[in-house]
Design an enzyme around this catalytic site. Structure first.
Site, PDB file in Angstrom:
ATOM      1  CE1 TYR A  62      17.018 -56.808   2.456  1.00  0.00           C
ATOM      2  CE2 TYR A  62      18.492 -58.718   2.199  1.00  0.00           C
ATOM      3  CZ  TYR A  62      17.312 -58.127   1.493  1.00  0.00           C
ATOM      4  OH  TYR A  62      17.180 -58.142   0.093  1.00  0.00           O
ATOM      5  CG  ASN A 119      11.219 -60.142  -3.058  1.00  0.00           C
ATOM      6  OD1 ASN A 119      12.335 -60.409  -2.891  1.00  0.00           O
ATOM      7  ND2 ASN A 119      10.615 -59.331  -2.312  1.00  0.00           N
ATOM      8  CG  HIS A 125      17.760 -54.803  -2.507  1.00  0.00           C
ATOM      9  ND1 HIS A 125      16.943 -54.446  -1.210  1.00  0.00           N
ATOM     10  CD2 HIS A 125      18.575 -53.835  -2.682  1.00  0.00           C
ATOM     11  CE1 HIS A 125      17.488 -53.531  -0.686  1.00  0.00           C
ATOM     12  NE2 HIS A 125      18.591 -52.892  -1.618  1.00  0.00           N
ATOM     13  CD  GLU A 182      20.513 -50.695  -0.015  1.00  0.00           C
ATOM     14  OE1 GLU A 182      20.075 -50.468  -1.193  1.00  0.00           O
ATOM     15  OE2 GLU A 182      19.485 -50.728   1.052  1.00  0.00           O
TER      16      GLU A 182
HETATM   17  N1  UDP Z   1      10.889 -60.584   3.489  1.00  0.00           N
HETATM   18  C1  UDP Z   1      10.349 -61.707   3.642  1.00  0.00           C
HETATM   19  N2  UDP Z   1       8.984 -61.768   4.394  1.00  0.00           N
HETATM   20  C2  UDP Z   1       8.448 -60.599   4.599  1.00  0.00           C
HETATM   21  C3  UDP Z   1       8.944 -59.203   4.489  1.00  0.00           C
HETATM   22  C4  UDP Z   1      10.021 -59.136   3.706  1.00  0.00           C
HETATM   23  O1  UDP Z   1      11.032 -62.788   3.283  1.00  0.00           O
HETATM   24  O2  UDP Z   1       7.515 -60.717   5.314  1.00  0.00           O
HETATM   25  C5  UDP Z   1      11.949 -60.536   2.394  1.00  0.00           C
HETATM   26  C6  UDP Z   1      11.747 -60.018   1.234  1.00  0.00           C
HETATM   27  O3  UDP Z   1      12.679 -60.951   0.310  1.00  0.00           O
HETATM   28  C7  UDP Z   1      11.987 -58.590   0.954  1.00  0.00           C
HETATM   29  C8  UDP Z   1      13.194 -58.520   1.964  1.00  0.00           C
HETATM   30  O4  UDP Z   1      12.862 -59.616   3.080  1.00  0.00           O
HETATM   31  O5  UDP Z   1      12.677 -58.233  -0.313  1.00  0.00           O
HETATM   32  C9  UDP Z   1      13.417 -57.123   2.579  1.00  0.00           C
HETATM   33  O6  UDP Z   1      12.357 -56.575   3.068  1.00  0.00           O
HETATM   34  P1  UDP Z   1      11.812 -55.089   2.773  1.00  0.00           P
HETATM   35  O7  UDP Z   1      10.612 -54.833   3.628  1.00  0.00           O
HETATM   36  O8  UDP Z   1      13.043 -54.375   2.881  1.00  0.00           O
HETATM   37  O9  UDP Z   1      11.098 -55.267   1.257  1.00  0.00           O
HETATM   38  P2  UDP Z   1      11.953 -54.521  -0.007  1.00  0.00           P
HETATM   39  O10 UDP Z   1      12.333 -53.156   0.023  1.00  0.00           O
HETATM   40  O11 UDP Z   1      13.012 -55.558  -0.509  1.00  0.00           O
HETATM   41  O12 UDP Z   1      10.749 -54.433  -0.997  1.00  0.00           O
HETATM   42 MG    MG Z   2      13.981 -52.954   1.918  1.00  0.00          MG
END
Ligand code: UDP
Ligand code: MG
Length: 150
Positions: free
Chosen positions: A49, A112, A115, A126
């Site tokens: 991340y 959620n 990933h 990744e």
């Molecule tokens: N996340 C969170 N709060 C936020 C945005 C993201 O806890 O406001 C977490 C959520 O679990 C998300 C992960 O951080 O899946 C990675 O964020 P990203 O924007 O990359 O979303 P994704 O690619 O997983 O949809």
């Molecule tokens: Mg992401």
């Protein structure tokens, strides 16, 4: 053929949703190329991340991701990255349509359950991070590709 990295997060594993998530990628027609239950370290998750390290939610995200084992997988097929994201749904589960994984099984953004890589370049990064010994895509038997691709 494109590859994507899909991971069932600790809440998804704990809630018994690994099979459900696998089932949807399998049924769509993607090829399972790698699969492993893992206990990543904090450093490993921070690397995964790293683009988000300035975000306010970053420490909470890492803590959540450390709360139990994850199941990492690689799926291969046409537009696997973009379609994988569609199968997962939106980052915020409440904004995800029913029929998507997050739309069907989750409520809060910080829980959620899964990933999925966001670009083919990030997918390759990744896959290298989570499967450092490499993954091999074997040709599928029984002519199944001829039933999925024209
Ligand atoms: N996340 C969170 N709060 C936020 C945005 C993201 O806890 O406001 C977490 C959520 O679990 C998300 C992960 O951080 O899946 C990675 O964020 P990203 O924007 O990359 O979303 P994704 O690619 O997983 O949809
Ligand atoms: Mg992401």
């Amino acid at each position: 053929m494109e590859r994507t990295y899909i991971m069932v997060k600790p809440d998804g594993v704990e809630r018994g949703l690994v099979g459900e998530i696998l089932k949807r990628f399998e049924a769509k027609g993607y090829q399972l190329t790698a699969l492993e239950l893992m206990h990543p370290t904090k450093e490993h998750l921070e690397e995964h991340y790293c683009d988000l390290k300035e975000k306010k939610f970053f420490p909470g995200l890492i803590q959540y991701m450390l709360s139990g084992p994850v199941v990492g997988m690689v799926w291969t097929g046409k537009e696997a990255v973009k379609t994988g994201r569609k199968l997962l749904g939106e980052t915020n589960p409440l904004a995800s349509l029913p029929g998507s994984i997050r739309g069907d099984f989750a409520i809060d953004v910080g829980r959620n359950i899964c990933h999925g890589s966001d670009t083919p370049e990030n997918a390759e990064k990744e896959i290298a991070l989570w499967f450092p010994r490499g993954v091999k895509t074997l040709k599928r038997e029984k002519g199944i590709d001829a039933l999925i691709y024209e």
